[in-house]
Motif scaffolding. Structure first.
Motif, mmCIF file in Angstrom:
data_model
loop_
_atom_site.group_PDB
_atom_site.id
_atom_site.type_symbol
_atom_site.label_atom_id
_atom_site.label_comp_id
_atom_site.label_asym_id
_atom_site.label_seq_id
_atom_site.Cartn_x
_atom_site.Cartn_y
_atom_site.Cartn_z
ATOM 1 N N SER A 1 -53.865 -35.112 28.925
ATOM 2 C CA SER A 1 -54.670 -36.266 29.315
ATOM 3 C C SER A 1 -54.800 -36.257 30.828
ATOM 4 O O SER A 1 -53.804 -36.040 31.535
ATOM 5 C CB SER A 1 -54.007 -37.571 28.859
ATOM 6 O OG SER A 1 -54.625 -38.689 29.488
ATOM 7 N N LYS A 2 -56.010 -36.476 31.326
ATOM 8 C CA LYS A 2 -56.215 -36.474 32.774
ATOM 9 C C LYS A 2 -55.487 -37.614 33.464
ATOM 10 O O LYS A 2 -55.381 -37.635 34.692
ATOM 11 C CB LYS A 2 -57.713 -36.560 33.075
ATOM 12 C CG LYS A 2 -58.489 -35.327 32.631
ATOM 13 C CD LYS A 2 -59.964 -35.452 32.968
ATOM 14 C CE LYS A 2 -60.743 -34.222 32.521
ATOM 15 N NZ LYS A 2 -62.183 -34.319 32.836
ATOM 16 N N GLU A 3 -54.976 -38.550 32.694
ATOM 17 C CA GLU A 3 -54.315 -39.719 33.274
ATOM 18 C C GLU A 3 -52.792 -39.635 33.233
ATOM 19 O O GLU A 3 -52.112 -40.545 33.686
ATOM 20 C CB GLU A 3 -54.760 -40.983 32.520
ATOM 21 C CG GLU A 3 -56.264 -41.233 32.598
ATOM 22 C CD GLU A 3 -56.681 -42.433 31.784
ATOM 23 O OE1 GLU A 3 -55.820 -42.993 31.072
ATOM 24 O OE2 GLU A 3 -57.865 -42.817 31.867
ATOM 25 N N GLU A 4 -52.260 -38.513 32.704
ATOM 26 C CA GLU A 4 -50.817 -38.452 32.465
ATOM 27 C C GLU A 4 -50.164 -37.213 33.066
ATOM 28 O O GLU A 4 -50.730 -36.127 33.068
ATOM 29 C CB GLU A 4 -50.552 -38.462 30.958
ATOM 30 C CG GLU A 4 -49.089 -38.253 30.589
ATOM 31 C CD GLU A 4 -48.903 -37.940 29.120
ATOM 32 O OE1 GLU A 4 -47.747 -37.738 28.708
ATOM 33 O OE2 GLU A 4 -49.911 -37.885 28.385
ATOM 34 N N VAL A 5 -48.943 -37.413 33.551
ATOM 35 C CA VAL A 5 -48.064 -36.310 33.953
ATOM 36 C C VAL A 5 -46.770 -36.461 33.161
ATOM 37 O O VAL A 5 -46.224 -37.560 33.059
ATOM 38 C CB VAL A 5 -47.749 -36.336 35.462
ATOM 39 C CG1 VAL A 5 -46.676 -35.310 35.815
ATOM 40 C CG2 VAL A 5 -49.014 -36.074 36.264
ATOM 41 N N GLY A 6 -46.298 -35.353 32.586
ATOM 42 C CA GLY A 6 -45.032 -35.386 31.866
ATOM 43 C C GLY A 6 -44.169 -34.204 32.254
ATOM 44 O O GLY A 6 -44.666 -33.080 32.403
ATOM 45 N N VAL A 7 -42.885 -34.454 32.435
ATOM 46 C CA VAL A 7 -41.916 -33.387 32.720
ATOM 47 C C VAL A 7 -40.774 -33.541 31.730
ATOM 48 O O VAL A 7 -40.221 -34.633 31.584
ATOM 49 C CB VAL A 7 -41.377 -33.466 34.163
ATOM 50 C CG1 VAL A 7 -40.282 -32.414 34.383
ATOM 51 C CG2 VAL A 7 -42.499 -33.286 35.171
ATOM 52 N N ALA A 8 -40.422 -32.448 31.033
ATOM 53 C CA ALA A 8 -39.372 -32.513 30.019
ATOM 54 C C ALA A 8 -38.355 -31.407 30.230
ATOM 55 O O ALA A 8 -38.696 -30.292 30.639
ATOM 56 C CB ALA A 8 -39.974 -32.406 28.619
ATOM 57 N N ALA A 9 -37.089 -31.725 29.937
ATOM 58 C CA ALA A 9 -36.005 -30.740 30.023
ATOM 59 C C ALA A 9 -35.138 -30.866 28.781
ATOM 60 O O ALA A 9 -34.914 -31.966 28.271
ATOM 61 C CB ALA A 9 -35.167 -30.967 31.284
ATOM 62 N N GLY A 10 -34.659 -29.739 28.296
ATOM 63 C CA GLY A 10 -33.902 -29.718 27.054
ATOM 64 C C GLY A 10 -32.483 -30.245 27.183
ATOM 65 O O GLY A 10 -31.832 -30.086 28.216
ATOM 66 N N ILE A 11 -32.010 -30.872 26.107
ATOM 67 C CA ILE A 11 -30.647 -31.394 26.014
ATOM 68 C C ILE A 11 -29.897 -30.571 24.973
ATOM 69 O O ILE A 11 -30.359 -30.426 23.834
ATOM 70 C CB ILE A 11 -30.658 -32.876 25.605
ATOM 71 C CG1 ILE A 11 -31.330 -33.722 26.697
ATOM 72 C CG2 ILE A 11 -29.246 -33.380 25.318
ATOM 73 C CD1 ILE A 11 -31.632 -35.141 26.276
ATOM 74 N N LEU A 12 -28.753 -30.011 25.351
ATOM 75 C CA LEU A 12 -27.965 -29.160 24.472
ATOM 76 C C LEU A 12 -26.687 -29.864 24.038
ATOM 77 O O LEU A 12 -26.098 -30.631 24.798
ATOM 78 C CB LEU A 12 -27.613 -27.852 25.192
ATOM 79 C CG LEU A 12 -28.792 -27.064 25.784
ATOM 80 C CD1 LEU A 12 -28.282 -25.832 26.509
ATOM 81 C CD2 LEU A 12 -29.781 -26.677 24.704
ATOM 82 N N ASP A 13 -26.247 -29.579 22.812
ATOM 83 C CA ASP A 13 -25.011 -30.186 22.327
ATOM 84 C C ASP A 13 -23.833 -29.243 22.560
ATOM 85 O O ASP A 13 -23.964 -28.224 23.247
ATOM 86 C CB ASP A 13 -25.137 -30.573 20.849
ATOM 87 C CG ASP A 13 -25.266 -29.366 19.926
ATOM 88 O OD1 ASP A 13 -25.173 -28.208 20.413
ATOM 89 O OD2 ASP A 13 -25.458 -29.572 18.708
ATOM 90 N N HIS A 14 -22.664 -29.575 21.990
ATOM 91 C CA HIS A 14 -21.449 -28.800 22.238
ATOM 92 C C HIS A 14 -21.540 -27.376 21.697
ATOM 93 O O HIS A 14 -20.785 -26.500 22.107
ATOM 94 C CB HIS A 14 -20.245 -29.503 21.617
ATOM 95 C CG HIS A 14 -20.273 -29.566 20.122
ATOM 96 N ND1 HIS A 14 -21.110 -30.424 19.436
ATOM 97 C CD2 HIS A 14 -19.590 -28.887 19.177
ATOM 98 C CE1 HIS A 14 -20.918 -30.262 18.141
ATOM 99 N NE2 HIS A 14 -20.016 -29.347 17.953
ATOM 100 N N ARG A 15 -22.487 -27.129 20.793
ATOM 101 C CA ARG A 15 -22.693 -25.780 20.260
ATOM 102 C C ARG A 15 -23.685 -24.978 21.097
ATOM 103 O O ARG A 15 -23.934 -23.804 20.806
ATOM 104 C CB ARG A 15 -23.202 -25.864 18.825
ATOM 105 C CG ARG A 15 -22.268 -26.586 17.867
ATOM 106 C CD ARG A 15 -23.011 -27.021 16.624
ATOM 107 N NE ARG A 15 -24.068 -27.991 16.943
ATOM 108 C CZ ARG A 15 -24.852 -28.565 16.036
ATOM 109 N NH1 ARG A 15 -24.704 -28.264 14.762
ATOM 110 N NH2 ARG A 15 -25.782 -29.430 16.398
ATOM 111 N N GLY A 16 -24.277 -25.626 22.098
ATOM 112 C CA GLY A 16 -25.298 -24.971 22.903
ATOM 113 C C GLY A 16 -26.653 -24.990 22.249
ATOM 114 O O GLY A 16 -27.556 -24.244 22.643
ATOM 115 N N GLU A 17 -26.832 -25.845 21.243
ATOM 116 C CA GLU A 17 -28.108 -25.934 20.532
ATOM 117 C C GLU A 17 -28.954 -27.083 21.070
ATOM 118 O O GLU A 17 -28.430 -28.153 21.393
ATOM 119 C CB GLU A 17 -27.859 -26.131 19.038
ATOM 120 C CG GLU A 17 -27.172 -24.940 18.388
ATOM 121 C CD GLU A 17 -27.025 -25.103 16.886
ATOM 122 O OE1 GLU A 17 -27.522 -26.124 16.353
ATOM 123 O OE2 GLU A 17 -26.419 -24.229 16.247
#
Length: 257
Positions: A198-214
């Motif tokens: 969307s020309k009106e939106e910026v999004g930045v995402a980063a992954g979250i890992l659990d104790h198993r590294g998943e």
């Protein structure tokens, strides 16, 4: 009477072991025998014996250069059942609050249901003009920041199937180009949607890992496009990655040295 004294002594040993383990903190992950002895009020020889036993069980490990100790991977096995049942939403909530404060923008938590990214928590920006979405919103655009992160960490065959079946909308991007983009996301650990869905939106995402590294979730910052220039984008990327790492640590993930 003898049985009572034996039980008391056993309890005291357990308490001493727990006191020793509590000396290892986020602020001081590597601690020496002398420092531990001073903190728990035990003789250094007693602390050394406790640490030697814990080292045998891989609950702590010793740094060969400094001869100091740090927590070991054996502790993960002990805490595994607890960590496996931690609610990522509950763990993430206060850190999402910190993310919103750091960026001034909306902080979001998304999970993957196998073919779509789903928002499960959202702390709206305090600005009058903000970018928000309805809780439970689903995203299947391949250019969405969270979808990029999830697909970058998806099983390659499953990812190929989703793309081949057009379950992921690439919005005109060639599959080969998109797969190269996912590889880049995988290498740097976060994804950016700079006005692409969307020309009106910026999004930045980063992954979250659990104790198993998943990968179990994504932390995301969402903002109006007009407010995010190059400097602001860099700051949002840094803050979002930091938030994701903090949540991962709370879930038991051990960062690589």
């Amino acid at each position: 009477m003898t049985e009572t004294r034996s039980e008391t002594r056993g309890t005291s040993v357990i308490v001493n072991v727990l006191d020793v383990l509590r000396c290892f903190t986020v602020q001081n992950p590597v601690v020496g025998v002398t420092d531990i002895a001073e903190q728990v009020g035990l003789h250094k020889s007693s602390v050394s014996r406790i640490l030697a036993t814990l080292e045998q069980e891989h609950v702590v490990e010793r740094d060969e250069e400094t001869r100091k100790y740090r927590l070991g991977v054996g502790l993960i096995a002990i805490a595994g059942p607890l960590l496996a049942n931690l609610d990522v939403r509950q763990v993430a909530y206060p850190i999402l609050g910190d993310l919103r404060e750091a960026t001034g923008e909306t902080a979001v938590l998304n999970i993957w249901d196998g073919s779509e990214s789903v928002s499960v928590e959202q702390l709206p920006s305090t600005h009058l003009v903000k970018h928000t979405s309805v809780m439970g919103s689903r995203y299947r655009s391949g250019l969405s920041a969270t979808v990029q992160v999830f697909l970058a960490n998806e099983d390659p065959q499953r990812c190929a199937q989703l793309l081949a079946n057009s379950e992921i909308d690439l919005q005109g991007m060639a599959t080969e180009e998109y797969l190269a983009r996912l590889e880049f996301v995988r290498e740097r650990g976060y994804a950016v949607n700079y006005g692409e869905t969307s020309k009106e939106e910026v999004g930045v995402a980063a992954g979250i890992l659990d104790h198993r590294g998943e990968l179990v979730a994504c932390a995301m910052t969402a903002a109006p496009f007009y407010r995010i220039g190059a400097d602001e984008l860099e700051q949002i990327c840094s803050s979002t990655r930091t938030a994701a790492r903090r949540i991962s640590t709370r879930l038991g993930y051990q960062q690589e040295a």
